[in-house]
Enzyme design. Structure first.
Site, PDB file in Angstrom:
ATOM      1  N   LEU A  39     -45.390  53.099  42.947  1.00  0.00           N
ATOM      2  CA  LEU A  39     -45.810  54.185  42.114  1.00  0.00           C
ATOM      3  C   LEU A  39     -44.808  55.039  41.900  1.00  0.00           C
ATOM      4  O   LEU A  39     -43.697  55.051  42.479  1.00  0.00           O
ATOM      5  CB  LEU A  39     -47.017  54.461  42.849  1.00  0.00           C
ATOM      6  CG  LEU A  39     -48.186  53.891  43.036  1.00  0.00           C
ATOM      7  CD1 LEU A  39     -49.121  54.418  44.028  1.00  0.00           C
ATOM      8  CD2 LEU A  39     -48.854  53.500  41.809  1.00  0.00           C
ATOM      9  N   GLY A  41     -43.397  56.129  38.923  1.00  0.00           N
ATOM     10  CA  GLY A  41     -42.992  56.019  37.501  1.00  0.00           C
ATOM     11  C   GLY A  41     -41.278  55.982  37.462  1.00  0.00           C
ATOM     12  O   GLY A  41     -40.472  55.740  38.441  1.00  0.00           O
ATOM     13  N   LYS A  52     -30.369  61.832  42.076  1.00  0.00           N
ATOM     14  CA  LYS A  52     -30.265  63.176  42.804  1.00  0.00           C
ATOM     15  C   LYS A  52     -29.876  62.766  44.139  1.00  0.00           C
ATOM     16  O   LYS A  52     -28.724  63.258  44.717  1.00  0.00           O
ATOM     17  CB  LYS A  52     -31.492  64.051  43.095  1.00  0.00           C
ATOM     18  CG  LYS A  52     -31.551  65.146  41.962  1.00  0.00           C
ATOM     19  CD  LYS A  52     -32.017  64.859  40.560  1.00  0.00           C
ATOM     20  CE  LYS A  52     -30.970  64.630  39.391  1.00  0.00           C
ATOM     21  NZ  LYS A  52     -31.337  64.305  38.343  1.00  0.00           N
ATOM     22  N   SER A 142     -41.430  56.633  29.363  1.00  0.00           N
ATOM     23  CA  SER A 142     -40.363  56.382  28.117  1.00  0.00           C
ATOM     24  C   SER A 142     -39.369  55.411  28.595  1.00  0.00           C
ATOM     25  O   SER A 142     -39.276  55.088  30.028  1.00  0.00           O
ATOM     26  CB  SER A 142     -39.567  57.578  28.103  1.00  0.00           C
ATOM     27  OG  SER A 142     -39.084  58.387  29.190  1.00  0.00           O
ATOM     28  N   ILE A 181     -28.443  63.236  31.573  1.00  0.00           N
ATOM     29  CA  ILE A 181     -28.356  62.086  32.161  1.00  0.00           C
ATOM     30  C   ILE A 181     -27.020  61.329  32.346  1.00  0.00           C
ATOM     31  O   ILE A 181     -26.316  60.984  33.276  1.00  0.00           O
ATOM     32  CB  ILE A 181     -29.347  60.846  31.716  1.00  0.00           C
ATOM     33  CG1 ILE A 181     -30.791  61.490  31.748  1.00  0.00           C
ATOM     34  CG2 ILE A 181     -28.968  59.291  32.418  1.00  0.00           C
ATOM     35  CD1 ILE A 181     -32.005  60.445  31.258  1.00  0.00           C
ATOM     36  N   LEU A 183     -24.009  63.145  31.949  1.00  0.00           N
ATOM     37  CA  LEU A 183     -23.023  63.949  32.619  1.00  0.00           C
ATOM     38  C   LEU A 183     -23.742  63.935  34.318  1.00  0.00           C
ATOM     39  O   LEU A 183     -22.740  63.893  34.990  1.00  0.00           O
ATOM     40  CB  LEU A 183     -23.457  65.271  32.329  1.00  0.00           C
ATOM     41  CG  LEU A 183     -23.097  65.664  30.766  1.00  0.00           C
ATOM     42  CD1 LEU A 183     -23.065  67.064  30.307  1.00  0.00           C
ATOM     43  CD2 LEU A 183     -21.622  65.243  30.404  1.00  0.00           C
ATOM     44  N   ALA A 318     -39.931  65.627  34.115  1.00  0.00           N
ATOM     45  CA  ALA A 318     -41.052  65.320  35.253  1.00  0.00           C
ATOM     46  C   ALA A 318     -41.949  66.340  35.334  1.00  0.00           C
ATOM     47  O   ALA A 318     -43.124  66.339  35.297  1.00  0.00           O
ATOM     48  CB  ALA A 318     -40.229  64.821  36.703  1.00  0.00           C
ATOM     49  N   HIS A 319     -41.391  67.834  35.212  1.00  0.00           N
ATOM     50  CA  HIS A 319     -42.111  68.670  35.689  1.00  0.00           C
ATOM     51  C   HIS A 319     -42.938  69.193  34.702  1.00  0.00           C
ATOM     52  O   HIS A 319     -44.203  69.663  34.593  1.00  0.00           O
ATOM     53  CB  HIS A 319     -41.484  69.891  36.153  1.00  0.00           C
ATOM     54  CG  HIS A 319     -40.198  70.348  35.477  1.00  0.00           C
ATOM     55  ND1 HIS A 319     -39.075  69.541  35.713  1.00  0.00           N
ATOM     56  CD2 HIS A 319     -40.128  71.125  34.557  1.00  0.00           C
ATOM     57  CE1 HIS A 319     -38.186  70.084  35.049  1.00  0.00           C
ATOM     58  NE2 HIS A 319     -38.546  71.100  34.208  1.00  0.00           N
ATOM     59  N   HIS A 442     -29.464  90.181  50.672  1.00  0.00           N
ATOM     60  CA  HIS A 442     -27.940  90.042  50.831  1.00  0.00           C
ATOM     61  C   HIS A 442     -27.588  89.237  52.116  1.00  0.00           C
ATOM     62  O   HIS A 442     -28.073  89.546  53.178  1.00  0.00           O
ATOM     63  CB  HIS A 442     -27.176  91.535  50.817  1.00  0.00           C
ATOM     64  CG  HIS A 442     -26.090  91.572  50.724  1.00  0.00           C
ATOM     65  ND1 HIS A 442     -25.150  91.057  49.793  1.00  0.00           N
ATOM     66  CD2 HIS A 442     -25.218  91.987  52.066  1.00  0.00           C
ATOM     67  CE1 HIS A 442     -23.881  91.331  50.144  1.00  0.00           C
ATOM     68  NE2 HIS A 442     -23.943  91.688  51.400  1.00  0.00           N
TER      69      HIS A 442
HETATM   70  C1  LIG Z   1     -31.732  58.622  35.119  1.00  0.00           C
HETATM   71  C2  LIG Z   1     -32.924  59.730  34.770  1.00  0.00           C
HETATM   72  C3  LIG Z   1     -33.022  61.098  35.715  1.00  0.00           C
HETATM   73  C4  LIG Z   1     -33.772  61.792  35.331  1.00  0.00           C
HETATM   74  N1  LIG Z   1     -33.693  62.892  36.197  1.00  0.00           N
HETATM   75  C5  LIG Z   1     -34.586  63.974  35.878  1.00  0.00           C
HETATM   76  C6  LIG Z   1     -34.494  65.137  36.576  1.00  0.00           C
HETATM   77  O1  LIG Z   1     -33.646  65.400  37.454  1.00  0.00           O
HETATM   78  N2  LIG Z   1     -35.615  66.083  36.426  1.00  0.00           N
HETATM   79  C7  LIG Z   1     -36.693  65.990  35.484  1.00  0.00           C
HETATM   80  O2  LIG Z   1     -37.450  66.717  35.526  1.00  0.00           O
HETATM   81  N3  LIG Z   1     -36.790  64.489  34.661  1.00  0.00           N
HETATM   82  C8  LIG Z   1     -35.837  63.725  34.998  1.00  0.00           C
HETATM   83  N4  LIG Z   1     -35.797  62.441  34.316  1.00  0.00           N
HETATM   84  C9  LIG Z   1     -36.836  62.469  33.296  1.00  0.00           C
HETATM   85  C10 LIG Z   1     -38.308  62.056  34.013  1.00  0.00           C
HETATM   86  O3  LIG Z   1     -38.098  60.934  34.782  1.00  0.00           O
HETATM   87  C11 LIG Z   1     -39.326  61.771  33.101  1.00  0.00           C
HETATM   88  O4  LIG Z   1     -39.600  62.919  32.181  1.00  0.00           O
HETATM   89  C12 LIG Z   1     -40.657  61.547  33.751  1.00  0.00           C
HETATM   90  O5  LIG Z   1     -40.651  60.471  34.584  1.00  0.00           O
HETATM   91  C13 LIG Z   1     -41.712  61.257  32.789  1.00  0.00           C
HETATM   92  O6  LIG Z   1     -43.072  60.900  33.331  1.00  0.00           O
HETATM   93  P1  LIG Z   1     -44.156  60.271  32.717  1.00  0.00           P
HETATM   94  O7  LIG Z   1     -45.389  60.331  33.693  1.00  0.00           O
HETATM   95  O8  LIG Z   1     -44.479  60.655  31.425  1.00  0.00           O
HETATM   96  O9  LIG Z   1     -43.886  58.835  32.597  1.00  0.00           O
HETATM   97  P2  LIG Z   1     -42.750  57.757  33.579  1.00  0.00           P
HETATM   98  O10 LIG Z   1     -42.307  58.387  34.851  1.00  0.00           O
HETATM   99  O11 LIG Z   1     -41.901  56.957  32.902  1.00  0.00           O
HETATM  100  O12 LIG Z   1     -43.783  56.749  34.253  1.00  0.00           O
HETATM  101  C14 LIG Z   1     -44.484  56.011  33.278  1.00  0.00           C
HETATM  102  C15 LIG Z   1     -45.161  54.863  34.020  1.00  0.00           C
HETATM  103  O13 LIG Z   1     -46.217  54.139  33.385  1.00  0.00           O
HETATM  104  C16 LIG Z   1     -45.818  52.558  33.558  1.00  0.00           C
HETATM  105  N5  LIG Z   1     -46.576  52.089  32.554  1.00  0.00           N
HETATM  106  C17 LIG Z   1     -46.066  52.038  31.062  1.00  0.00           C
HETATM  107  N6  LIG Z   1     -46.826  51.132  30.403  1.00  0.00           N
HETATM  108  C18 LIG Z   1     -47.886  50.714  31.186  1.00  0.00           C
HETATM  109  C19 LIG Z   1     -48.807  49.959  31.114  1.00  0.00           C
HETATM  110  N7  LIG Z   1     -49.207  49.499  29.844  1.00  0.00           N
HETATM  111  N8  LIG Z   1     -49.668  49.768  32.067  1.00  0.00           N
HETATM  112  C20 LIG Z   1     -49.656  50.215  33.548  1.00  0.00           C
HETATM  113  N9  LIG Z   1     -48.400  50.801  33.561  1.00  0.00           N
HETATM  114  C21 LIG Z   1     -47.536  51.106  32.486  1.00  0.00           C
HETATM  115  C22 LIG Z   1     -44.515  52.589  33.845  1.00  0.00           C
HETATM  116  O14 LIG Z   1     -44.187  51.407  34.510  1.00  0.00           O
HETATM  117  C23 LIG Z   1     -44.141  53.865  34.702  1.00  0.00           C
HETATM  118  O15 LIG Z   1     -44.093  53.764  35.900  1.00  0.00           O
HETATM  119  C24 LIG Z   1     -34.947  61.529  34.467  1.00  0.00           C
HETATM  120  C25 LIG Z   1     -34.898  60.544  33.922  1.00  0.00           C
HETATM  121  C26 LIG Z   1     -33.857  59.284  34.190  1.00  0.00           C
HETATM  122  C27 LIG Z   1     -33.977  58.148  33.460  1.00  0.00           C
END
Ligand SMILES: Cc1cc2nc3c(=O)[nH]c(=O)nc-3n(C[C@H](O)[C@H](O)[C@H](O)COP(=O)(O)OP(=O)(O)OC[C@H]3O[C@@H](n4cnc5c(N)ncnc54)[C@H](O)[C@@H]3O)c2cc1C
Length: 463
Positions: A39, A41, A52, A142, A181, A183, A318-319, A442
């Site tokens: 779990l 994502g 991180k 994404s 990403i 950088l 993520a947030h 401070h």
């Molecule tokens: C290298 C990297 C670093 C990052 N660093 C940061 C950071 O420091 N801070 C930050 O805020 N954001 C960061 N991000 C961005 C962040 O990861 C995403 O914005 C965030 O994960 C989006 O959340 P989400 O729940 O929309 O989707 P996701 O986290 O992409 O989760 C979607 C999930 O859905 C699942 N899924 C897709 N289709 C299906 C399906 N049909 N059936 C079942 N499961 C499915 C996938 O397997 C996945 O696990 C980073 C991203 C990357 C790639």
């Protein structure tokens, strides 16, 4: 046919699992569909958390080899054990994904394992079983945007996923894309010894950030050894016996040239991941950029189908996904869920960090908004001097007439933590004077925030 759910969330990233938890807290019967073996994502498995972890470890290494001696701590013969660093990263990821599994159990949320496909509104197929539900939430996240002519193999030409897994420090790493990403991962491998070149199409890095902050970041990263080729586009990447040969051209047109690399990291952005969801069959409309079109209550054009996180408009963070998950669960429970898009922070976890919320100077100029600027450098902050981390500044933008905070931009030590105060201030509609009149402990880095707020009215005390 099993008992119907109130909500089935497709995707267990920060948008999906948080939405599921909040819906369960509000008394709904909830399932979360996830096809990945764990779990959390993108964020927990191949995004925020592993990046991180590696940023922290590589920073420790760089510190031990460099600035630690300035503190009178002589760590001779510092060596890299990359396998151990990567194993630690995996442990950090594993603890986090298990934490999400625990949270789902604790909240009585069913994890439906497999890929979810919308059969019709109210019906989701997972591994051949069709589950009924009142509401469907799409949170499928994404994946990275491909670039024509650059075929990813996750070995020599990698996305961020492969870039987090390298088992050898590349001699020459070329990063395509000067966003956060690229950088962050460029910094990781630079600190561990790679020669890093960032190739960026635009004439600046981190395009959504304040221009002055972006220029400062580029200068600092260049001092750390990163090379930048701005205004340059990559047209081809050919694997050779000993690496990759990139073909690049000036973005505005001109002669092609070649750059040799051992590893190429493709990091030009991310796009919604919608494969296999059955959206076309269900009639779910997309917007002009291929994202799921939603109204302000996260509803798609098909009744009963909602979407949040990276699959819809807004910053791919993520947030942001989490806030939308909470707001949507509350809306589905009949409450007034809401996300304030004007107060979503963005952080680049290089060192120094860059953190930002609200409007940039470029935004304000384009909108014709009159504003005052307050700036304070970390060189004038006592704690930053004690830390030996004096690069960067805090910059606040406030409305010229009302003094209301419109934007905050920090480049400096722990900027990602410091920005939280300003996000809170903006949520409360604070003025720069409100922050300036708040007592800050401070000696802390946060005094630089107070001083920048004082500087908006031209009355900083320590400069
Ligand atoms: C290298 C990297 C670093 C990052 N660093 C940061 C950071 O420091 N801070 C930050 O805020 N954001 C960061 N991000 C961005 C962040 O990861 C995403 O914005 C965030 O994960 C989006 O959340 P989400 O729940 O929309 O989707 P996701 O986290 O992409 O989760 C979607 C999930 O859905 C699942 N899924 C897709 N289709 C299906 C399906 N049909 N059936 C079942 N499961 C499915 C996938 O397997 C996945 O696990 C980073 C991203 C990357 C790639």
């Amino acid at each position: 046919m099993s008992d119907p759910f109130d909500v089935i969330v497709i995707g267990a990233g920060p948008g999906g699992y948080v939405c599921a938890i909040r819906a369960a807290q509000l008394g709904m019967k909830v399932a979360c569909v996830e096809k990945r073996a764990t779990l959390g994502g993108t964020c927990l498995n191949v995004g925020c958390i592993p990046s991180k972890a590696l940023l922290q470890s590589s920073e420790e290494f760089a510190h031990a080899r460099g600035a630690l001696a300035d503190h009178g701590v002589l760590a001779d013969g510092v060596r890299l054990d990359l396998a151990r660093m990567q194993a630690r990263k995996s442990d950090v990821v594993s603890a986090n994904v298990k934490g999400v599994e625990f949270l789902l159990r604790k909240n009585n949320i069913s994890w439906l394992k497999g890929a979810g496909r919308i059969v019709a509104p109210g019906k989701v197929d997972v591994a051949g079983t069709v589950y009924n539900t009142k509401h469907i939430v799409i949170a499928s996240g994404s994946d990275s945007i491909p670039l024509p002519g650059v075929a990813v193999d996750e070995q020599r030409i990698v996305t961020s996923t492969g870039g987090l897994e390298l088992n050898k420090v590349p001699g020459r790493l070329v990063v395509i894309g000067g966003g956060y990403i690229g950088l962050e991962l460029g910094s990781v491998w630079r600190r561990l010894g790679a020669e890093v070149t960032v190739v960026e199409f635009l004439d600046r890095i981190v395009p959504t950030m304040d221009g002055e902050v972006a220029r400062t970041l580029q200068r600092i990263l260049a001092r750390q050894g990163l090379k930048f080729r701005l205004g340059t586009k990559v047209t081809a990447a050919n694997a050779t016996d000993d690496g990759v040969m990139l073909t690049v051209e000036p973005a505005k047109g001109g002669d092609a040239e070649h750059i040799a690399a051992d590893v190429v990291l493709l990091a030009i952005g991310r796009r919604p991941y919608l494969d296999g969801l059955g959206l076309a069959e269900a009639g779910v409309a997309l917007d002009d950029r291929g994202r799921i079109a939603t109204d302000p209550r996260f509803a798609t054009n098909v009744p009963g189908i909602h979407a949040i996180g990276d699959v819809i408009a807004g910053p791919m963070l993520a947030h942001k996904a989490e806030e939308e998950g909470v707001a949507l669960a509350e809306i589905l429970a009949g409450q007034a869920g809401h996300v304030n898009y004007a107060a979503i922070p963005g952080v680049v976890y290089t060192w120094p960090e860059v953190a930002s919320v609200g409007q940039t100077e470029e935004d304000l100029k384009a909108a014709g908004t009159a504003y005052n600027v307050g700036k304070f450098p970390f060189t004038a902050n006592g704690r930053a001097r004690a830390l030996g981390d004096t690069e960067g500044f805090v910059k606040l933008l406030a409305d010229k007439t009302t003094d209301r905070l419109l934007g905050a931009h920090i480049i400096g030590p722990d900027a990602g933590t410091l920005i939280a105060e300003l996000v809170t201030a903006m949520e409360f509609g604070a003025s720069a004077e409100d922050v300036a009149r708040t007592c800050h402990a401070h000696p802390t880095l946060s005094e630089a925030v107070k001083e920048a707020a004082l500087a908006v009215a031209g009355r900083a005390l320590h400069i």
